[in-house]
Motif scaffolding. Structure first.
Motif, mmCIF file in Angstrom:
data_model
loop_
_atom_site.group_PDB
_atom_site.id
_atom_site.type_symbol
_atom_site.label_atom_id
_atom_site.label_comp_id
_atom_site.label_asym_id
_atom_site.label_seq_id
_atom_site.Cartn_x
_atom_site.Cartn_y
_atom_site.Cartn_z
ATOM 1 N N GLU A 199 -51.171 -21.467 -31.841
ATOM 2 C CA GLU A 199 -50.540 -21.444 -33.184
ATOM 3 C C GLU A 199 -50.470 -19.756 -33.448
ATOM 4 O O GLU A 199 -50.999 -19.143 -32.841
ATOM 5 C CB GLU A 199 -51.350 -21.941 -34.221
ATOM 6 N N GLY A 214 -46.956 -21.311 -43.222
ATOM 7 C CA GLY A 214 -46.738 -22.522 -43.659
ATOM 8 C C GLY A 214 -47.035 -22.556 -45.277
ATOM 9 O O GLY A 214 -46.319 -23.304 -45.862
ATOM 10 N N GLN A 250 -43.801 -21.522 -46.940
ATOM 11 C CA GLN A 250 -42.828 -22.495 -47.039
ATOM 12 C C GLN A 250 -43.133 -23.515 -47.866
ATOM 13 O O GLN A 250 -42.158 -24.017 -48.633
ATOM 14 C CB GLN A 250 -42.457 -23.064 -45.485
ATOM 15 N N ARG A 251 -44.523 -23.851 -48.247
ATOM 16 C CA ARG A 251 -44.587 -24.809 -49.474
ATOM 17 C C ARG A 251 -44.413 -24.154 -50.756
ATOM 18 O O ARG A 251 -44.106 -24.851 -51.869
ATOM 19 C CB ARG A 251 -46.230 -24.945 -49.296
ATOM 20 N N VAL A 290 -38.028 -25.810 -41.229
ATOM 21 C CA VAL A 290 -39.439 -25.836 -40.450
ATOM 22 C C VAL A 290 -39.283 -25.095 -39.150
ATOM 23 O O VAL A 290 -40.238 -25.207 -38.429
ATOM 24 C CB VAL A 290 -39.769 -27.448 -40.672
ATOM 25 N N LEU A 328 -41.856 -22.435 -37.918
ATOM 26 C CA LEU A 328 -43.407 -22.441 -38.397
ATOM 27 C C LEU A 328 -43.897 -23.125 -36.982
ATOM 28 O O LEU A 328 -43.284 -23.658 -36.069
ATOM 29 C CB LEU A 328 -43.724 -23.663 -39.437
ATOM 30 N N VAL A 366 -48.422 -26.764 -38.269
ATOM 31 C CA VAL A 366 -47.988 -26.543 -39.633
ATOM 32 C C VAL A 366 -46.695 -26.940 -39.917
ATOM 33 O O VAL A 366 -46.486 -27.731 -41.079
ATOM 34 C CB VAL A 366 -47.853 -24.972 -39.821
ATOM 35 N N GLN A 367 -45.637 -27.231 -39.010
ATOM 36 C CA GLN A 367 -44.451 -27.900 -39.135
ATOM 37 C C GLN A 367 -44.740 -29.322 -39.335
ATOM 38 O O GLN A 367 -44.024 -29.859 -40.347
ATOM 39 C CB GLN A 367 -43.804 -27.691 -37.955
ATOM 40 N N VAL A 425 -45.741 -29.807 -43.164
ATOM 41 C CA VAL A 425 -44.731 -29.764 -43.988
ATOM 42 C C VAL A 425 -43.655 -30.710 -43.916
ATOM 43 O O VAL A 425 -43.353 -31.270 -44.830
ATOM 44 C CB VAL A 425 -43.963 -28.322 -43.769
#
Length: 580
Positions: free
Chosen positions: A43, A434, A437-438, A458, A461, A465-466, A469
């Motif tokens: 990651e 992440g 994006q939230r 997404v 990401l 994390v993808q 989401v």
């Protein structure tokens, strides 16, 4: 025993003043032989890119330092050099000459004001001493080598005149200009469509076979790893937690983090994993209805001539979207999928077509009930504003006052997307990708919309994390009855979230229908090509075919109108255009 091309032993890398406290890479070791591909996965923040940058000491230019360990490179002349301690004059000959590097984002790696030819020719001047026409001829040969059509003309182009796939080919041409013994590819296909991605992988595989170079491939796409790697190294928090042959890592993972990564990846299953939690009602009113949507952009003529015509970006597109339903629009870059989304949001003016939602303003063709979540969470949040101000933006734009009730909704939405209430007093840089994006999703929900347009929401990401989401989006859809227009090039993600799919090619829908049906039984040749290009964990050492076909030009002469399309049905609402 043949010595490896590259041997990294106990590598430690730190940043800043206190190199020990800010250590990013912690004791990484691996070997790479000529002709072998090592995939490094993990990651964001795991240290995989810093490891790659350390191999040619580019990490020095970003405030990093190698604090311990060795990086032994076997050179073309038979000697061995420790890159970790080598002096800059030696490194200047190695970078580009013996170690090539392809970066993730070609637009930020190429000089925007210099021609493509001049930038590629620079490698030949520095490492081979070529000048003038010799360097230009070598640059043209480099573009031919990576299958860029009409190479002589494109040498004069600047980066903004080429597509993302073409730019990445230019980066490969530049990296391979001097036939390096080692190629480092850092997320080289992340922002590319599946078909372009397949072409890049095919190209790299062919060039590797031709030259016998070793390759380090950094990615978060396990499907690509399965299709191209010989060995895999998994990194977490700066450490190599597991490494070994491809099949051992994918089939028999030992470390908990490796198992977590593999379980988080959205594996493409040819429609078997498509959602089945929505059924259309016969008399249900559509949340969004689009009919005959057409967007064209005029092509400028010269001072002495009329305009030669226009770009037919979107041509006669039509579909409907029900409350609680997700329609995915898929296709390559330049196919018209994002232009369709922008036209629906009122960001692009169509020349004709009807699209309506229950709250559409007839004069402006906009509806506050339609909101958008953009691809890049780093670029879509104002870094100078606190989160409370960012969440208040859509309310202010709608002409409503920011009241205590507004702040209550902010707190409620932050909690709903899994962020603490004290986030309101913080700034975007204090959140991970992440989390940002939230925040973008929370902002889009401030006006209680009925439709969310998610444009590659997404794709930037990490896989785990993808996955979180996507789960959040599905939960929010069920809770609020949201309709999603999901624009994406990632077929595995589309399979996980979409109820229906519309495949767009050259500005037109060529196939549309239930997601499970379209993915398991594609009918149009373009849909088949898209699906065949999707990398999966089951396709080991995949042989990607090099395909130089391009999306046909969308420039049409003035007055041109396309012929009426014929359609064939394949059960349910699955239908495809009849091909000529």
């Amino acid at each position: 025993m043949i010595s490896p091309l590259l041997s990294v032993s106990n590598l430690h890398v730190g940043f800043g003043r206190d190199l020990v406290k800010t250590e990013i890479v912690k004791g990484v070791s691996f070997d790479l032989s000529a002709g072998e591909t090592l995939a490094i996965v993990g990651e964001s923040g795991s240290g995989k890119s810093v490891t790659a940058l350390s191999i040619n000491r580019l990490v020095d230019f970003g405030g990093g330092r190698i604090t311990a360990g060795s990086i032994m490179l076997s050179r073309a002349d038979g000697t061995t050099v420790d890159i970790a301690t080598a002096k800059e004059p030696v490194l200047e000959k190695i970078r580009g000459g013996e170690i090539g590097m392809i970066f993730q984002e070609p637009m930020t790696s190429l000089n925007p004001v210099l021609s493509i030819g001049r930038q590629i020719a620079e490698s030949f001047r520095l490492h081979r001493g070529l000048t003038g026409r010799q360097a230009e001829a070598a640059a043209k040969d480099a573009l031919d080598r990576v299958r860029i059509p009409d190479a002589a003309r494109r040498l004069k182009y600047t980066p903004n005149q080429l597509s993302g796939g073409m730019l990445q080919r230019v980066m490969i041409a530049s990296a391979l200009a001097c036939n390096p013994r080692l190629l480092i590819a850092d997320e080289p296909t992340t922002a590319l469509d599946v078909t372009v991605q397949a072409q890049i992988m095919a190209l790299l595989a062919e060039l590797k076979r031709e030259t016998g170079m070793g390759m380090i491939f950094i990615t978060h796409d396990i499907g690509l790893v399965a299709g191209s790697a010989d060995k895999v190294m998994v990194m977490q928090a700066g450490e190599a937690v597991e490494q070994g042959p491809l099949d051992d890592i994918l089939d028999r993972p030992q470390h908990a983090y490796t198992k977590h990564l593999l379980s988080a990846v959205p594996h493409f299953q040819s429609g078997r994993a498509a959602r089945a939690d929505f059924a259309r009602q016969q008399k249900q009113m559509a949340a969004l209805k689009v009919e005959g949507l057409t967007v064209r952009f005029p092509v400028s003529g010269s001072i002495f001539s009329r305009s030669p015509g226009s770009v037919h970006a979107v041509e006669n597109i039509g579909f409907d979207l029900m409350p609680g339903e997700t329609l995915a629009i898929v296709g390559e870059s330049g196919s018209g999928k994002s232009t369709t989304a922008r036209a629906i949001l009122g960001l692009v003016k169509p020349i004709r077509g009807d699209f309506s939602t229950p709250g559409t303003n007839a004069a402006t063709r906009t509806d506050p009930g339609v909101q958008m979540v953009f691809q890049n969470p780093y670029a879509s949040l104002n870094p100078r504003l606190r989160i409370d101000s960012i969440l208040a933006e859509p309310v202010i734009a709608a002409g409503e006052p920011v009241t205590a009730k507004t702040r209550e909704r902010m707190a409620m939405l932050l909690k709903r997307v899994g962020l603490p209430e004290d986030s309101l007093e913080r700034y975007p840089h204090q959140f991970s990708g992440g989390q940002r994006q939230r925040l973008c999703i929370a902002r889009a929900l401030m006006l209680n919309p009925k439709i969310l347009v998610l444009d590659e929401a997404v794709s930037a990401l990490d896989v785990s994390v993808q996955a979180r989401v996507l789960e959040l989006l599905i939960d929010l859809q069920k809770e609020y009855g949201l309709a999603y227009l999901f624009v994406s090039h990632d077929m595995a993600v589309v399979e996980r979230i979409a109820h229906r799919i519309a495949v767009v090619y050259a500005g037109q829908i060529v196939e549309i229908g239930d997601a499970a049906s379209v993915l398991s039984n594609p009918q149009h040749s373009y849909t088949k090509r898209l699906i065949s290009a999707v990398p999966t964990i089951d396709r080991r050492q995949q042989h990607f075919e090099i395909d130089t076909r391009q999306i046909p030009s969308l420039v049409r002469p003035a007055g041109y109108e396309p012929p009426q399309a014929d359609w064939r049905g394949f059960g349910g609402d699955h239908r495809a255009r009849v091909e000529a």
